[in-house]
Design a protein around this motif. Structure first.
Motif, PDB file in Angstrom:
ATOM      1  N   ASP A   1      42.172  32.296  95.818  1.00  0.00           N
ATOM      2  CA  ASP A   1      41.099  32.123  94.833  1.00  0.00           C
ATOM      3  C   ASP A   1      40.255  30.891  95.145  1.00  0.00           C
ATOM      4  O   ASP A   1      39.020  30.925  95.034  1.00  0.00           O
ATOM      5  CB  ASP A   1      41.679  32.019  93.423  1.00  0.00           C
ATOM      6  CG  ASP A   1      42.238  33.346  92.932  1.00  0.00           C
ATOM      7  OD1 ASP A   1      41.880  34.383  93.514  1.00  0.00           O
ATOM      8  OD2 ASP A   1      43.035  33.335  91.974  1.00  0.00           O
ATOM      9  N   TRP A   2      40.901  29.790  95.533  1.00  0.00           N
ATOM     10  CA  TRP A   2      40.158  28.585  95.873  1.00  0.00           C
ATOM     11  C   TRP A   2      39.316  28.800  97.120  1.00  0.00           C
ATOM     12  O   TRP A   2      38.163  28.349  97.201  1.00  0.00           O
ATOM     13  CB  TRP A   2      41.120  27.413  96.081  1.00  0.00           C
ATOM     14  CG  TRP A   2      41.714  26.895  94.814  1.00  0.00           C
ATOM     15  CD1 TRP A   2      42.995  27.049  94.377  1.00  0.00           C
ATOM     16  CD2 TRP A   2      41.046  26.134  93.795  1.00  0.00           C
ATOM     17  NE1 TRP A   2      43.171  26.435  93.164  1.00  0.00           N
ATOM     18  CE2 TRP A   2      41.997  25.864  92.782  1.00  0.00           C
ATOM     19  CE3 TRP A   2      39.745  25.646  93.651  1.00  0.00           C
ATOM     20  CZ2 TRP A   2      41.670  25.129  91.636  1.00  0.00           C
ATOM     21  CZ3 TRP A   2      39.428  24.917  92.510  1.00  0.00           C
ATOM     22  CH2 TRP A   2      40.382  24.667  91.523  1.00  0.00           C
ATOM     23  N   LYS A   3      39.866  29.468  98.102  1.00  0.00           N
ATOM     24  CA  LYS A   3      39.114  29.753  99.319  1.00  0.00           C
ATOM     25  C   LYS A   3      37.902  30.635  99.005  1.00  0.00           C
ATOM     26  O   LYS A   3      36.813  30.434  99.552  1.00  0.00           O
ATOM     27  CB  LYS A   3      40.005  30.451 100.341  1.00  0.00           C
ATOM     28  CG  LYS A   3      41.102  29.586 100.939  1.00  0.00           C
ATOM     29  CD  LYS A   3      41.919  30.389 101.937  1.00  0.00           C
ATOM     30  CE  LYS A   3      43.007  29.571 102.574  1.00  0.00           C
ATOM     31  NZ  LYS A   3      43.822  30.348 103.538  1.00  0.00           N
ATOM     32  N   LEU A   4      38.102  31.611  98.132  1.00  0.00           N
ATOM     33  CA  LEU A   4      37.017  32.515  97.772  1.00  0.00           C
ATOM     34  C   LEU A   4      35.904  31.769  97.047  1.00  0.00           C
ATOM     35  O   LEU A   4      34.717  31.977  97.328  1.00  0.00           O
ATOM     36  CB  LEU A   4      37.553  33.649  96.899  1.00  0.00           C
ATOM     37  CG  LEU A   4      36.540  34.709  96.458  1.00  0.00           C
ATOM     38  CD1 LEU A   4      35.940  35.408  97.666  1.00  0.00           C
ATOM     39  CD2 LEU A   4      37.200  35.726  95.528  1.00  0.00           C
ATOM     40  N   LYS A   5      36.262  30.884  96.129  1.00  0.00           N
ATOM     41  CA  LYS A   5      35.254  30.098  95.407  1.00  0.00           C
ATOM     42  C   LYS A   5      34.476  29.207  96.365  1.00  0.00           C
ATOM     43  O   LYS A   5      33.251  29.071  96.254  1.00  0.00           O
ATOM     44  CB  LYS A   5      35.930  29.250  94.329  1.00  0.00           C
ATOM     45  CG  LYS A   5      36.502  30.063  93.174  1.00  0.00           C
ATOM     46  CD  LYS A   5      37.236  29.172  92.191  1.00  0.00           C
ATOM     47  CE  LYS A   5      37.831  29.999  91.061  1.00  0.00           C
ATOM     48  NZ  LYS A   5      38.584  29.164  90.096  1.00  0.00           N
TER      49      LYS A   5
END
Length: 263
Positions: free
Chosen positions: A208-212
């Motif tokens: 999720d952090w990578k996607l954001k």
């Protein structure tokens, strides 16, 4: 037949009671009555649509085989097939990540300095003229050489970690700061220095952090392109352009600006 509304869908006509995935499909006539088994569907038969879980950048598009959705921000976009080679794909992923981070830093810097300039807090030049600014503490040549040395060192270390993951976290490879960087994986050094808030410590499960980050980075790259075009056309900074637009929103838009500059 492929149909989609925001996601990829597969449409299949139903001729009788059937199971597709976990959804039961029952063929009905146009009047709502269940059709008898063995009876061919009429031209008024309903079509049941089954949604796939993975969204793509273009609705209805089948993503290429080498983009299987495991990468952060993977929406099947590779029209030129640049990532078909696995090794090239790894390099393009890292290249995009670095461009995203530079773009995010650039957008933040341009907006902040432009705001300080427009409000009169500082007398710094507009962003596209900042490179020609002279500093009293060092010459332009000296600053250029120092910048090349520092960035060259960091980029070399990053490349070495890319070709040999974890090699730059070994003792003695970074002036004794290895523990403060905690090489997590290529592109994500982390540690107290580069991750002071301790976000996404478990980088392997931080999808999720990578996607954001990749989404914000792509938006920043588009914003930087907008800044370049804006400066070329209007010869002003983004805050100046915004203030001018807000002064008369219906008559000072991008359409009028482009039309006035082309005439």
């Amino acid at each position: 037949m492929a149909v989609t509304v925001g996601r990829v869908f597969l449409a299949q006509p139903c001729t009788s009671a059937a199971f597709i995935g976990n959804v039961k499909h029952i063929h009905r006539s146009s009047f709502g009555f269940s059709a008898k088994p063995g009876v061919a569907p009429s031209r008024h038969s309903r079509t049941v649509v089954r949604a796939q879980e993975r969204p793509t950048w273009l609705p209805g598009l089948d993503p290429p085989p080498h983009l299987n959705g495991t990468l952060a921000g993977d929406y099947g976009f590779d029209p030129l097939g640049l990532g078909e080679d696995p090794e090239s794909l790894k390099w393009y992923v890292q290249a995009e990540l670095m461009h995203c981070r530079f773009a995010m830093a650039g957008v933040a810097g341009i907006l902040l300095t432009d705001l300080l300039r427009v409000t009169g807090i500082s007398s710094i030049p507009v962003w596209y003229e900042a490179g020609a600014m002279k500093f009293g503490f060092a010459s332009t040549r000296t600053l250029f050489i120092v910048q090349m040395i520092l960035m060259g060192f960091v980029e070399t270390k990053r490349y070495m970690d890319f070709i040999n993951p974890g090699s730059q976290a070994e003792d003695g490879t970074f002036f004794g700061l290895e523990a403060a960087l905690e090489g997590l994986e290529p592109g994500y050094p982390g540690g107290p220095i580069l991750n002071p808030l301790g976000l996404a410590k478990d980088i392997k499960n931080a999808h999720d952090w990578k996607l954001k980050e990749i989404k914000n980075g792509r938006l920043a790259m588009i914003a930087m392109l907008g800044f370049f075009v804006q400066a070329s056309v209007t010869h002003a900074g983004p805050i100046d352009n915004l203030a001018e637009h807000l002064s008369n929103p219906w008559h000072k838009t991008i359409v009028q600006t482009l039309a006035n500059n082309s005439s």
